[in-house]
Scaffold this active site. Structure first.
Site, PDB file in Angstrom:
ATOM      1  N   LYS A  75       0.792  -1.371  -0.518  1.00  0.00           N
ATOM      2  CA  LYS A  75       0.462   0.133   0.096  1.00  0.00           C
ATOM      3  C   LYS A  75       0.285   1.162  -0.508  1.00  0.00           C
ATOM      4  O   LYS A  75       1.597   1.375   0.787  1.00  0.00           O
ATOM      5  CB  LYS A  75      -1.837   0.279   1.378  1.00  0.00           C
ATOM      6  CG  LYS A  75      -1.608   1.081   1.181  1.00  0.00           C
ATOM      7  CD  LYS A  75      -2.796   1.020   2.593  1.00  0.00           C
ATOM      8  CE  LYS A  75      -4.179   2.246   2.519  1.00  0.00           C
ATOM      9  NZ  LYS A  75      -4.618   1.694   4.296  1.00  0.00           N
ATOM     10  N   SER A 150      -9.664   1.760   3.216  1.00  0.00           N
ATOM     11  CA  SER A 150      -9.176   2.111   2.150  1.00  0.00           C
ATOM     12  C   SER A 150      -7.924   2.056   1.498  1.00  0.00           C
ATOM     13  O   SER A 150      -7.244   1.625   0.176  1.00  0.00           O
ATOM     14  CB  SER A 150      -8.250   3.171   3.686  1.00  0.00           C
ATOM     15  OG  SER A 150      -7.098   3.005   3.362  1.00  0.00           O
ATOM     16  N   SER A 174     -10.141  -0.751   7.294  1.00  0.00           N
ATOM     17  CA  SER A 174      -9.009  -0.094   5.832  1.00  0.00           C
ATOM     18  C   SER A 174      -8.360  -1.547   4.859  1.00  0.00           C
ATOM     19  O   SER A 174      -8.020  -1.821   3.888  1.00  0.00           O
ATOM     20  CB  SER A 174      -8.295   0.567   5.792  1.00  0.00           C
ATOM     21  OG  SER A 174      -9.198   1.908   5.793  1.00  0.00           O
TER      22      SER A 174
END
Lengths: 488, 95
Positions: A75, A150, A174
Protein backbone atom coordinates in the site's frame (compact mmCIF):
# COMPACT_ATOMS: atom_id res chain seq x y z
CA UNK A 1 -2.68 -18.71 -8.96
CA UNK A 2 -0.61 -21.03 -6.82
CA UNK A 3 -0.35 -20.76 -3.02
CA UNK A 4 2.83 -19.46 -1.40
CA UNK A 5 3.90 -22.98 -0.45
CA UNK A 6 3.31 -24.18 -4.02
CA UNK A 7 5.29 -21.27 -5.47
CA UNK A 8 8.06 -21.98 -2.96
CA UNK A 9 8.17 -25.65 -4.01
CA UNK A 10 8.32 -24.67 -7.68
CA UNK A 11 11.27 -22.41 -6.93
CA UNK A 12 13.17 -24.92 -4.82
CA UNK A 13 12.60 -27.72 -7.35
CA UNK A 14 13.73 -25.33 -10.09
CA UNK A 15 10.48 -25.87 -12.02
CA UNK A 16 10.12 -22.12 -12.30
CA UNK A 17 12.59 -19.36 -11.55
CA UNK A 18 11.83 -16.26 -9.52
CA UNK A 19 12.51 -14.21 -12.65
CA UNK A 20 9.88 -16.22 -14.57
CA UNK A 21 7.28 -15.82 -11.82
CA UNK A 22 8.02 -12.09 -11.55
CA UNK A 23 7.94 -11.55 -15.31
CA UNK A 24 4.60 -13.33 -15.65
CA UNK A 25 3.18 -11.34 -12.73
CA UNK A 26 4.38 -8.01 -14.15
CA UNK A 27 2.87 -8.92 -17.54
CA UNK A 28 -0.46 -9.67 -15.92
CA UNK A 29 -0.34 -6.33 -14.09
CA UNK A 30 0.34 -4.53 -17.40
CA UNK A 31 -2.67 -6.21 -18.98
CA UNK A 32 -5.11 -5.65 -16.12
CA UNK A 33 -4.15 -2.21 -14.85
CA UNK A 34 -6.03 -0.22 -17.51
CA UNK A 35 -9.31 -1.61 -16.14
CA UNK A 36 -8.47 -2.03 -12.43
CA UNK A 37 -6.00 0.69 -11.42
CA UNK A 38 -4.76 -1.14 -8.30
CA UNK A 39 -1.27 0.33 -8.54
CA UNK A 40 0.00 3.89 -8.30
CA UNK A 41 3.59 2.95 -9.02
CA UNK A 42 5.09 -0.25 -10.43
CA UNK A 43 8.63 -1.09 -9.34
CA UNK A 44 9.47 -3.46 -12.20
CA UNK A 45 13.25 -2.89 -12.09
CA UNK A 46 13.46 -3.44 -8.35
CA UNK A 47 11.27 -6.56 -8.67
CA UNK A 48 13.46 -8.08 -11.38
CA UNK A 49 16.60 -7.28 -9.38
CA UNK A 50 15.15 -8.98 -6.29
CA UNK A 51 14.00 -11.98 -8.34
CA UNK A 52 17.46 -12.39 -9.88
CA UNK A 53 19.07 -12.33 -6.42
CA UNK A 54 16.76 -15.15 -5.30
CA UNK A 55 17.53 -17.19 -8.41
CA UNK A 56 21.25 -16.77 -7.75
CA UNK A 57 20.77 -18.08 -4.21
CA UNK A 58 18.85 -21.10 -5.51
CA UNK A 59 21.51 -21.75 -8.15
CA UNK A 60 24.21 -21.59 -5.47
CA UNK A 61 22.34 -24.24 -3.49
CA UNK A 62 21.48 -21.86 -0.66
CA UNK A 63 18.34 -22.42 1.37
CA UNK A 64 15.62 -19.84 0.76
CA UNK A 65 12.76 -18.73 3.00
CA UNK A 66 9.07 -19.15 2.15
CA UNK A 67 8.70 -15.57 0.92
CA UNK A 68 11.88 -15.51 -1.18
CA UNK A 69 10.98 -14.91 -4.82
CA UNK A 70 7.29 -14.33 -4.01
CA UNK A 71 5.87 -11.19 -5.66
CA UNK A 72 3.87 -8.81 -3.50
CA UNK A 73 2.33 -5.36 -3.48
CA UNK A 74 2.60 -2.65 -0.82
CA UNK A 75 0.00 0.00 0.00
CA UNK A 76 1.35 3.40 -0.95
CA UNK A 77 1.39 4.76 2.60
CA UNK A 78 4.44 2.71 3.60
CA UNK A 79 7.76 4.35 2.87
CA UNK A 80 10.32 2.64 0.68
CA UNK A 81 13.66 4.35 0.28
CA UNK A 82 14.08 5.85 -3.18
CA UNK A 83 10.58 4.88 -4.33
CA UNK A 84 7.75 7.43 -4.53
CA UNK A 85 5.33 7.27 -1.60
CA UNK A 86 2.27 9.40 -2.27
CA UNK A 87 -0.49 8.22 0.11
CA UNK A 88 -2.62 8.88 -3.00
CA UNK A 89 -2.34 12.59 -2.17
CA UNK A 90 -1.37 15.46 -4.45
CA UNK A 91 0.49 16.95 -1.50
CA UNK A 92 2.99 14.04 -1.65
CA UNK A 93 2.87 13.52 -5.42
CA UNK A 94 6.63 13.94 -5.82
CA UNK A 95 7.77 12.71 -2.42
CA UNK A 96 10.57 10.13 -2.43
CA UNK A 97 11.26 8.93 1.11
CA UNK A 98 14.89 8.96 2.24
CA UNK A 99 14.22 5.98 4.54
CA UNK A 100 12.59 2.55 4.59
CA UNK A 101 9.63 1.33 6.66
CA UNK A 102 10.33 -1.63 8.94
CA UNK A 103 7.76 -3.86 7.22
CA UNK A 104 9.21 -3.38 3.74
CA UNK A 105 12.73 -3.72 5.13
CA UNK A 106 11.70 -7.10 6.58
CA UNK A 107 10.11 -8.12 3.28
CA UNK A 108 13.21 -7.13 1.33
CA UNK A 109 15.37 -9.13 3.76
CA UNK A 110 13.09 -12.15 3.33
CA UNK A 111 13.78 -12.08 -0.41
CA UNK A 112 10.23 -11.02 -1.31
CA UNK A 113 9.81 -9.38 -4.70
CA UNK A 114 8.15 -5.95 -4.40
CA UNK A 115 5.95 -5.28 -7.45
CA UNK A 116 4.87 -1.76 -6.58
CA UNK A 117 2.78 0.58 -4.50
CA UNK A 118 -1.00 0.25 -4.43
CA UNK A 119 -3.82 2.77 -4.56
CA UNK A 120 -5.73 3.92 -1.48
CA UNK A 121 -8.11 6.53 -0.22
CA UNK A 122 -5.95 9.61 0.30
CA UNK A 123 -4.02 9.20 3.58
CA UNK A 124 -6.07 6.03 4.22
CA UNK A 125 -9.21 8.08 4.84
CA UNK A 126 -12.15 6.41 3.19
CA UNK A 127 -14.06 3.21 2.57
CA UNK A 128 -14.08 2.97 -1.22
CA UNK A 129 -10.69 4.13 -2.61
CA UNK A 130 -12.68 6.82 -4.44
CA UNK A 131 -10.85 9.43 -2.34
CA UNK A 132 -7.57 8.70 -4.11
CA UNK A 133 -6.01 11.81 -5.62
CA UNK A 134 -5.09 9.71 -8.65
CA UNK A 135 -8.34 7.98 -9.61
CA UNK A 136 -10.32 5.14 -8.06
CA UNK A 137 -9.59 1.41 -8.07
CA UNK A 138 -12.26 -0.82 -9.65
CA UNK A 139 -13.71 -3.94 -8.08
CA UNK A 140 -12.69 -6.94 -10.23
CA UNK A 141 -16.07 -8.65 -9.67
CA UNK A 142 -17.89 -5.67 -11.19
CA UNK A 143 -15.82 -2.80 -12.50
CA UNK A 144 -18.62 -0.28 -11.92
CA UNK A 145 -18.40 -0.96 -8.19
CA UNK A 146 -15.93 0.18 -5.55
CA UNK A 147 -13.06 -1.89 -4.22
CA UNK A 148 -13.73 -0.87 -0.65
CA UNK A 149 -11.08 1.02 1.21
CA UNK A 150 -8.92 2.45 2.20
CA UNK A 151 -6.55 -0.37 1.10
CA UNK A 152 -8.56 -0.93 -2.10
CA UNK A 153 -5.55 -1.25 -4.38
CA UNK A 154 -3.99 -4.02 -2.29
CA UNK A 155 -7.30 -5.91 -2.04
CA UNK A 156 -7.88 -5.73 -5.81
CA UNK A 157 -4.29 -6.67 -6.64
CA UNK A 158 -4.72 -9.90 -4.68
CA UNK A 159 -8.29 -10.60 -5.84
CA UNK A 160 -7.38 -10.17 -9.51
CA UNK A 161 -4.16 -12.21 -9.22
CA UNK A 162 -1.94 -9.24 -9.95
CA UNK A 163 -0.09 -10.31 -6.81
CA UNK A 164 -0.35 -13.33 -4.52
CA UNK A 165 0.16 -11.14 -1.44
CA UNK A 166 -0.17 -7.50 -0.43
CA UNK A 167 0.24 -5.28 2.60
CA UNK A 168 -2.45 -2.90 3.77
CA UNK A 169 -3.10 -0.73 6.80
CA UNK A 170 -6.23 -0.78 8.93
CA UNK A 171 -7.35 2.13 11.13
CA UNK A 172 -11.10 1.49 11.16
CA UNK A 173 -11.47 -1.46 8.78
CA UNK A 174 -9.24 -0.45 5.88
CA UNK A 175 -7.91 -4.01 5.38
CA UNK A 176 -10.94 -6.10 6.35
CA UNK A 177 -13.65 -4.12 4.52
CA UNK A 178 -11.94 -4.11 1.08
CA UNK A 179 -10.96 -7.77 1.63
CA UNK A 180 -14.65 -8.52 2.17
CA UNK A 181 -15.78 -6.50 -0.85
CA UNK A 182 -13.16 -8.12 -3.10
CA UNK A 183 -13.45 -11.71 -1.85
CA UNK A 184 -9.99 -12.19 -0.32
CA UNK A 185 -8.52 -12.75 3.15
CA UNK A 186 -7.52 -9.58 5.01
CA UNK A 187 -6.24 -9.34 8.54
CA UNK A 188 -5.71 -6.59 11.08
CA UNK A 189 -3.34 -7.81 13.80
CA UNK A 190 -3.33 -6.74 17.45
CA UNK A 191 -2.37 -3.06 17.88
CA UNK A 192 1.41 -3.02 18.25
CA UNK A 193 2.14 -6.47 16.78
CA UNK A 194 3.50 -5.08 13.50
CA UNK A 195 5.87 -2.10 13.52
CA UNK A 196 4.51 1.12 12.02
CA UNK A 197 7.88 2.75 11.55
CA UNK A 198 7.68 4.24 8.07
CA UNK A 199 3.89 3.96 7.82
CA UNK A 200 2.52 7.45 7.14
CA UNK A 201 0.45 8.23 10.23
CA UNK A 202 -3.32 8.71 10.04
CA UNK A 203 -4.73 7.99 13.54
CA UNK A 204 -1.86 6.80 15.67
CA UNK A 205 -3.84 5.15 18.45
CA UNK A 206 -5.57 2.92 15.87
CA UNK A 207 -3.32 2.37 12.82
CA UNK A 208 -2.02 -1.15 12.22
CA UNK A 209 -0.41 -2.90 9.22
CA UNK A 210 -1.58 -6.32 8.07
CA UNK A 211 -1.68 -8.85 5.20
CA UNK A 212 -3.97 -9.50 2.23
CA UNK A 213 -3.89 -12.99 0.69
CA UNK A 214 -6.02 -15.48 -1.21
CA UNK A 215 -5.91 -17.99 1.65
CA UNK A 216 -5.59 -17.87 5.42
CA UNK A 217 -2.35 -19.86 5.22
CA UNK A 218 -0.77 -17.32 2.86
CA UNK A 219 -1.90 -14.49 5.15
CA UNK A 220 -0.39 -16.33 8.14
CA UNK A 221 2.95 -16.68 6.31
CA UNK A 222 3.06 -12.96 5.50
CA UNK A 223 2.01 -11.96 9.03
CA UNK A 224 4.81 -14.08 10.49
CA UNK A 225 7.33 -12.24 8.32
CA UNK A 226 6.29 -8.71 9.33
CA UNK A 227 5.30 -9.17 13.00
CA UNK A 228 7.64 -8.55 15.90
CA UNK A 229 9.27 -5.98 18.10
CA UNK A 230 10.86 -2.90 16.57
CA UNK A 231 12.65 -0.38 18.79
CA UNK A 232 11.87 2.34 16.21
CA UNK A 233 8.13 2.15 16.96
CA UNK A 234 7.32 3.21 20.53
CA UNK A 235 4.02 1.27 20.41
CA UNK A 236 5.67 -1.96 19.25
CA UNK A 237 4.97 -4.92 21.56
CA UNK A 238 7.85 -7.01 22.89
CA UNK A 239 6.34 -10.46 22.39
CA UNK A 240 7.36 -13.82 20.97
CA UNK A 241 6.02 -14.38 17.46
CA UNK A 242 4.73 -17.93 16.93
CA UNK A 243 5.00 -19.64 13.56
CA UNK A 244 1.39 -18.85 12.64
CA UNK A 245 1.37 -20.85 9.42
CA UNK A 246 2.81 -23.96 11.07
CA UNK A 247 0.11 -23.91 13.74
CA UNK A 248 -2.73 -24.15 11.22
CA UNK A 249 -4.70 -27.40 11.07
CA UNK A 250 -7.63 -28.42 8.88
CA UNK A 251 -9.99 -28.92 11.84
CA UNK A 252 -10.54 -27.53 15.29
CA UNK A 253 -8.56 -29.41 17.88
CA UNK A 254 -10.97 -32.05 19.24
CA UNK A 255 -9.99 -31.17 22.82
CA UNK A 256 -10.18 -27.42 22.29
CA UNK A 257 -13.97 -27.10 22.87
CA UNK A 258 -13.85 -23.88 20.97
CA UNK A 259 -16.47 -21.32 21.98
CA UNK A 260 -17.56 -18.83 19.34
CA UNK A 261 -19.73 -15.81 20.11
CA UNK A 262 -22.02 -14.19 17.55
CA UNK A 263 -22.25 -10.44 18.17
CA UNK A 264 -25.99 -9.83 18.46
CA UNK A 265 -25.84 -6.09 17.75
CA UNK A 266 -24.37 -6.59 14.27
CA UNK A 267 -27.55 -8.27 13.01
CA UNK A 268 -29.75 -5.21 13.34
CA UNK A 269 -31.10 -2.77 10.82
CA UNK A 270 -28.81 -1.72 7.99
CA UNK A 271 -27.54 -5.25 7.43
CA UNK A 272 -28.17 -6.51 3.89
CA UNK A 273 -30.42 -9.60 3.93
CA UNK A 274 -28.13 -11.61 1.66
CA UNK A 275 -25.09 -10.76 3.77
CA UNK A 276 -27.00 -11.84 6.87
CA UNK A 277 -28.00 -15.15 5.27
CA UNK A 278 -24.45 -16.05 4.16
CA UNK A 279 -22.92 -15.07 7.49
CA UNK A 280 -25.48 -17.19 9.34
CA UNK A 281 -24.67 -20.13 7.06
CA UNK A 282 -20.97 -19.61 7.83
CA UNK A 283 -21.74 -19.73 11.55
CA UNK A 284 -23.51 -23.07 11.00
CA UNK A 285 -20.37 -24.35 9.29
CA UNK A 286 -18.32 -23.33 12.33
CA UNK A 287 -20.80 -25.20 14.52
CA UNK A 288 -20.53 -28.32 12.35
CA UNK A 289 -16.76 -28.10 12.74
CA UNK A 290 -17.27 -28.56 16.47
CA UNK A 291 -17.50 -25.03 17.83
CA UNK A 292 -20.00 -24.19 20.53
CA UNK A 293 -21.99 -21.18 19.32
CA UNK A 294 -23.33 -18.54 21.71
CA UNK A 295 -25.12 -15.30 21.02
CA UNK A 296 -23.17 -12.52 22.76
CA UNK A 297 -24.28 -8.97 23.41
CA UNK A 298 -21.83 -6.09 23.09
CA UNK A 299 -24.35 -3.38 24.00
CA UNK A 300 -22.08 -0.42 23.13
CA UNK A 301 -20.86 -1.87 19.80
CA UNK A 302 -22.86 0.59 17.70
CA UNK A 303 -21.37 3.59 19.52
CA UNK A 304 -17.99 2.68 18.06
CA UNK A 305 -18.74 4.53 14.83
CA UNK A 306 -19.44 7.97 16.33
CA UNK A 307 -16.55 7.53 18.80
CA UNK A 308 -14.20 6.63 15.95
CA UNK A 309 -15.21 9.58 13.80
CA UNK A 310 -14.23 11.87 16.68
CA UNK A 311 -11.02 10.10 17.71
CA UNK A 312 -9.57 9.34 14.26
CA UNK A 313 -10.10 12.81 12.71
CA UNK A 314 -8.77 14.44 15.91
CA UNK A 315 -5.57 12.43 15.69
CA UNK A 316 -5.44 13.00 11.93
CA UNK A 317 -5.73 16.77 12.33
CA UNK A 318 -2.61 16.66 14.49
CA UNK A 319 -0.74 14.13 12.34
CA UNK A 320 -1.42 15.99 9.11
CA UNK A 321 -0.18 19.29 10.52
CA UNK A 322 3.24 18.15 9.26
CA UNK A 323 2.28 18.91 5.65
CA UNK A 324 3.47 22.46 5.87
CA UNK A 325 5.28 22.86 2.50
CA UNK A 326 8.54 23.45 4.33
CA UNK A 327 10.40 20.15 4.62
CA UNK A 328 8.90 18.02 1.85
CA UNK A 329 5.91 17.73 -0.44
CA UNK A 330 3.97 20.28 -2.43
CA UNK A 331 4.37 24.05 -2.05
CA UNK A 332 2.21 26.84 -3.41
CA UNK A 333 4.83 29.17 -4.85
CA UNK A 334 2.60 32.22 -5.15
CA UNK A 335 2.10 32.78 -1.41
CA UNK A 336 3.68 35.95 -0.07
CA UNK A 337 3.99 34.95 3.56
CA UNK A 338 4.27 31.80 5.63
CA UNK A 339 0.68 31.41 6.84
CA UNK A 340 -0.64 32.00 3.33
CA UNK A 341 1.79 29.37 2.06
CA UNK A 342 0.46 26.80 4.56
CA UNK A 343 -3.15 27.57 3.73
CA UNK A 344 -2.84 27.62 -0.03
CA UNK A 345 -0.61 24.55 -0.21
CA UNK A 346 -2.92 22.50 1.99
CA UNK A 347 -5.99 23.72 0.11
CA UNK A 348 -4.39 22.67 -3.16
CA UNK A 349 -2.77 19.43 -1.99
CA UNK A 350 -5.47 17.78 0.12
CA UNK A 351 -8.65 16.22 -1.28
CA UNK A 352 -12.13 16.87 0.06
CA UNK A 353 -12.37 13.96 2.53
CA UNK A 354 -8.98 14.75 4.05
CA UNK A 355 -10.01 18.38 4.47
CA UNK A 356 -13.31 17.29 5.99
CA UNK A 357 -11.58 15.11 8.57
CA UNK A 358 -8.98 17.76 9.40
CA UNK A 359 -11.85 20.22 9.93
CA UNK A 360 -13.78 17.73 12.08
CA UNK A 361 -10.73 16.91 14.19
CA UNK A 362 -9.64 20.52 14.59
CA UNK A 363 -13.16 21.41 15.72
CA UNK A 364 -13.38 18.47 18.16
CA UNK A 365 -10.06 19.42 19.76
CA UNK A 366 -10.66 23.18 19.82
CA UNK A 367 -11.15 25.13 23.02
CA UNK A 368 -14.55 24.57 24.59
CA UNK A 369 -15.35 21.38 22.66
CA UNK A 370 -12.61 19.01 23.84
CA UNK A 371 -14.60 17.55 26.77
CA UNK A 372 -17.82 17.22 24.80
CA UNK A 373 -16.25 15.39 21.88
CA UNK A 374 -12.73 13.99 22.25
CA UNK A 375 -12.83 13.15 25.95
CA UNK A 376 -16.35 11.75 25.65
CA UNK A 377 -15.28 9.56 22.72
CA UNK A 378 -12.30 8.23 24.64
CA UNK A 379 -14.57 7.31 27.54
CA UNK A 380 -16.93 5.53 25.16
CA UNK A 381 -13.88 3.72 23.84
CA UNK A 382 -13.38 2.33 27.35
CA UNK A 383 -16.98 1.08 27.40
CA UNK A 384 -16.59 -0.63 24.03
CA UNK A 385 -13.42 -2.32 25.27
CA UNK A 386 -15.24 -3.45 28.41
CA UNK A 387 -17.92 -5.08 26.25
CA UNK A 388 -15.27 -7.05 24.38
CA UNK A 389 -13.53 -7.98 27.66
CA UNK A 390 -16.70 -9.47 29.12
CA UNK A 391 -17.52 -11.20 25.81
CA UNK A 392 -14.11 -12.86 25.83
CA UNK A 393 -14.75 -14.20 29.33
CA UNK A 394 -17.46 -16.34 27.74
CA UNK A 395 -16.02 -17.15 24.30
CA UNK A 396 -12.68 -17.54 22.51
CA UNK A 397 -13.55 -15.92 19.19
CA UNK A 398 -16.29 -13.51 18.08
CA UNK A 399 -17.94 -13.51 14.65
CA UNK A 400 -20.04 -11.03 12.70
CA UNK A 401 -20.30 -9.70 9.13
CA UNK A 402 -17.26 -7.70 7.98
CA UNK A 403 -19.32 -5.17 6.06
CA UNK A 404 -23.06 -4.53 6.24
CA UNK A 405 -23.33 -4.63 2.43
CA UNK A 406 -21.47 -5.97 -0.59
CA UNK A 407 -19.55 -3.61 -2.90
CA UNK A 408 -21.60 -0.52 -3.76
CA UNK A 409 -21.61 1.41 -7.02
CA UNK A 410 -18.91 4.00 -7.57
CA UNK A 411 -20.27 7.46 -6.83
CA UNK A 412 -23.18 6.12 -4.79
CA UNK A 413 -21.97 7.48 -1.44
CA UNK A 414 -19.49 10.19 -2.38
CA UNK A 415 -21.93 13.06 -1.72
CA UNK A 416 -23.01 11.77 1.67
CA UNK A 417 -19.99 11.30 3.97
CA UNK A 418 -22.08 9.87 6.80
CA UNK A 419 -23.44 7.08 4.56
CA UNK A 420 -19.87 6.27 3.54
CA UNK A 421 -18.77 6.17 7.20
CA UNK A 422 -21.52 3.65 8.00
CA UNK A 423 -19.85 0.98 5.88
CA UNK A 424 -17.21 0.68 8.65
CA UNK A 425 -19.79 0.00 11.36
CA UNK A 426 -18.71 -3.62 11.97
CA UNK A 427 -14.95 -3.15 11.76
CA UNK A 428 -14.36 0.05 13.77
CA UNK A 429 -15.02 -1.24 17.31
CA UNK A 430 -12.22 -3.79 16.80
CA UNK A 431 -9.66 -1.01 16.19
CA UNK A 432 -10.92 0.94 19.20
CA UNK A 433 -10.21 -2.13 21.36
CA UNK A 434 -6.91 -2.97 19.63
CA UNK A 435 -7.99 -6.55 18.88
CA UNK A 436 -6.90 -8.81 16.03
CA UNK A 437 -9.53 -9.63 13.39
CA UNK A 438 -9.65 -11.27 10.00
CA UNK A 439 -12.13 -11.20 7.13
CA UNK A 440 -12.57 -14.43 5.15
CA UNK A 441 -14.78 -14.98 2.08
CA UNK A 442 -18.09 -16.63 3.03
CA UNK A 443 -20.20 -16.46 -0.12
CA UNK A 444 -21.66 -14.25 -2.83
CA UNK A 445 -24.84 -12.26 -3.24
CA UNK A 446 -27.22 -12.61 -6.20
CA UNK A 447 -25.14 -10.18 -8.25
CA UNK A 448 -22.07 -12.35 -7.77
CA UNK A 449 -20.43 -9.94 -5.31
CA UNK A 450 -18.32 -11.38 -2.48
CA UNK A 451 -19.38 -11.40 1.18
CA UNK A 452 -16.95 -11.52 4.11
CA UNK A 453 -17.11 -13.12 7.55
CA UNK A 454 -15.28 -11.24 10.28
CA UNK A 455 -13.61 -13.26 13.05
CA UNK A 456 -12.35 -11.28 16.06
CA UNK A 457 -9.85 -12.64 18.57
CA UNK A 458 -8.43 -11.78 21.96
CA UNK A 459 -5.36 -9.55 22.16
CA UNK A 460 -2.34 -11.36 20.68
CA UNK A 461 -4.34 -14.52 19.87
CA UNK A 462 -3.63 -14.30 16.14
CA UNK A 463 -2.65 -17.98 16.36
CA UNK A 464 -6.13 -19.14 17.41
CA UNK A 465 -7.87 -16.62 15.16
CA UNK A 466 -6.01 -17.89 12.10
CA UNK A 467 -6.64 -21.52 13.09
CA UNK A 468 -10.40 -20.91 13.20
CA UNK A 469 -10.35 -18.92 9.97
CA UNK A 470 -8.29 -21.63 8.26
CA UNK A 471 -10.53 -24.47 9.43
CA UNK A 472 -13.58 -22.56 8.16
CA UNK A 473 -11.93 -21.77 4.82
CA UNK A 474 -10.78 -25.36 4.29
CA UNK A 475 -14.32 -26.66 4.70
CA UNK A 476 -15.69 -24.22 2.11
CA UNK A 477 -14.97 -23.51 -1.55
CA UNK A 478 -15.37 -19.71 -1.57
CA UNK A 479 -11.68 -18.93 -1.73
CA UNK A 480 -11.34 -20.86 -5.02
CA UNK A 481 -13.74 -18.49 -6.81
CA UNK A 482 -12.13 -15.95 -9.09
CA UNK A 483 -13.46 -12.88 -10.86
CA UNK A 484 -13.62 -13.14 -14.65
CA UNK A 485 -11.43 -10.47 -16.14
CA UNK A 486 -10.85 -9.89 -19.80
CA UNK A 487 -7.19 -9.27 -20.44
CA UNK A 488 -6.86 -6.42 -22.88
CA UNK B 1 -24.74 22.79 15.24
CA UNK B 2 -21.88 24.50 13.44
CA UNK B 3 -22.36 27.68 11.43
CA UNK B 4 -20.53 29.18 8.52
CA UNK B 5 -18.57 31.55 10.76
CA UNK B 6 -17.30 28.69 12.91
CA UNK B 7 -16.33 26.69 9.84
CA UNK B 8 -14.34 29.69 8.65
CA UNK B 9 -12.60 29.98 12.03
CA UNK B 10 -11.79 26.26 12.23
CA UNK B 11 -10.40 26.35 8.69
CA UNK B 12 -8.03 29.09 9.77
CA UNK B 13 -6.94 27.05 12.81
CA UNK B 14 -6.33 24.06 10.50
CA UNK B 15 -4.45 26.26 8.00
CA UNK B 16 -6.84 25.43 5.17
CA UNK B 17 -7.90 27.97 2.59
CA UNK B 18 -11.46 26.88 1.81
CA UNK B 19 -13.44 28.14 -1.16
CA UNK B 20 -16.89 29.58 -0.59
CA UNK B 21 -18.43 26.40 -1.99
CA UNK B 22 -16.34 24.23 0.33
CA UNK B 23 -17.31 26.34 3.33
CA UNK B 24 -20.99 25.98 2.48
CA UNK B 25 -20.73 22.22 1.90
CA UNK B 26 -18.69 21.62 5.07
CA UNK B 27 -21.12 23.69 7.16
CA UNK B 28 -23.94 21.38 6.10
CA UNK B 29 -21.97 18.11 6.26
CA UNK B 30 -20.16 18.78 9.52
CA UNK B 31 -23.47 19.77 11.12
CA UNK B 32 -25.06 16.47 10.21
CA UNK B 33 -21.98 14.53 11.37
CA UNK B 34 -21.93 16.42 14.69
CA UNK B 35 -25.63 15.72 15.06
CA UNK B 36 -24.89 12.03 14.55
CA UNK B 37 -22.31 12.25 17.35
CA UNK B 38 -25.09 13.38 19.71
CA UNK B 39 -26.03 9.74 20.34
CA UNK B 40 -22.92 9.41 22.50
CA UNK B 41 -24.72 11.46 25.16
CA UNK B 42 -27.04 8.47 25.66
CA UNK B 43 -24.15 6.75 27.46
CA UNK B 44 -23.37 7.60 31.07
CA UNK B 45 -19.61 8.12 31.20
CA UNK B 46 -19.53 9.98 34.51
CA UNK B 47 -17.10 7.60 36.24
CA UNK B 48 -15.51 6.03 33.16
CA UNK B 49 -11.80 6.63 32.61
CA UNK B 50 -10.76 7.59 29.05
CA UNK B 51 -8.82 5.13 26.88
CA UNK B 52 -6.00 6.84 25.03
CA UNK B 53 -4.78 3.71 23.29
CA UNK B 54 -6.00 0.16 23.09
CA UNK B 55 -3.01 -1.66 24.53
CA UNK B 56 -1.29 -0.41 27.67
CA UNK B 57 2.27 0.67 27.05
CA UNK B 58 5.08 1.71 29.31
CA UNK B 59 7.87 4.12 28.53
CA UNK B 60 10.82 2.62 26.75
CA UNK B 61 14.31 3.70 27.78
CA UNK B 62 17.49 2.87 25.91
CA UNK B 63 21.13 3.87 26.12
CA UNK B 64 21.79 7.11 24.26
CA UNK B 65 24.10 5.78 21.57
CA UNK B 66 24.94 7.33 18.24
CA UNK B 67 23.24 5.55 15.36
CA UNK B 68 23.44 6.28 11.65
CA UNK B 69 20.55 8.48 10.51
CA UNK B 70 19.39 9.89 7.21
CA UNK B 71 21.93 12.41 5.97
CA UNK B 72 21.46 16.14 6.00
CA UNK B 73 21.64 16.32 2.21
CA UNK B 74 19.10 13.57 1.64
CA UNK B 75 16.59 15.30 3.90
CA UNK B 76 17.16 18.74 2.40
CA UNK B 77 16.75 17.32 -1.09
CA UNK B 78 13.04 16.66 -0.41
CA UNK B 79 12.36 20.28 0.59
CA UNK B 80 10.49 22.47 -1.93
CA UNK B 81 13.15 25.19 -1.45
CA UNK B 82 16.48 25.23 0.29
CA UNK B 83 19.39 27.58 0.71
CA UNK B 84 22.76 26.41 2.02
CA UNK B 85 21.97 24.25 5.03
CA UNK B 86 18.46 25.56 5.54
CA UNK B 87 14.86 25.12 4.45
CA UNK B 88 13.85 28.28 2.64
CA UNK B 89 10.40 29.77 3.37
CA UNK B 90 8.59 32.97 2.43
CA UNK B 91 8.47 35.98 4.72
CA UNK B 92 7.47 35.09 8.31
CA UNK B 93 7.30 38.50 10.05
CA UNK B 94 5.53 41.61 8.85
CA UNK B 95 7.63 44.71 8.31
Amino acid sequence: MASIRELHKQLVRKERSAVEITTETLERIQKLEPQLHSFLHITADLAMEQAKAVDQKIAAGEEIGLLAGIPMAVKDNMCMQGIPTTCASRILENFVPPYESTVTERLRESGAVILGKTNLDEFAMGSSTENSGFGRTCNPWDLSRVSGGSSGGSAVAVASEEAPLALGSDTGGSIRQPASLCGVVGMKPTYGLVSRFGLVAYASSLDQIGPFARSVEDAAILLGAIAGYDPRDATSLKVEIPDYAKLLRPNFHPKARLRIGVIKETFGSGLDAQVEEKVKTAIEVLQQLGAEIQVISCPRFGYGLPAYYIIAPSEASANLARYDAVRYGLRDEKAENLVEMYKKTRAEGFGTEVKRRIMLGTYALSAGYYDAYYLKAQKVRTLIKQDFDSAFEKVDVLVCPTSPTTAFKAGEKTDDPLQMYLSDLMTIPVNLAGLPAVSVPCGFDQDGLPIGLQLIGKVLREDLLLQVAHAYEQSTEWHFQKPTLKQK
Amino acid sequence: MIDREQVHKVAHLARLDLTADEEAAFTKQLSSILEYFEQLSELDTENVPPTTRAIELSNVARPDQLQPTVSHDELLKEAPAQEDDFFRVPQILND
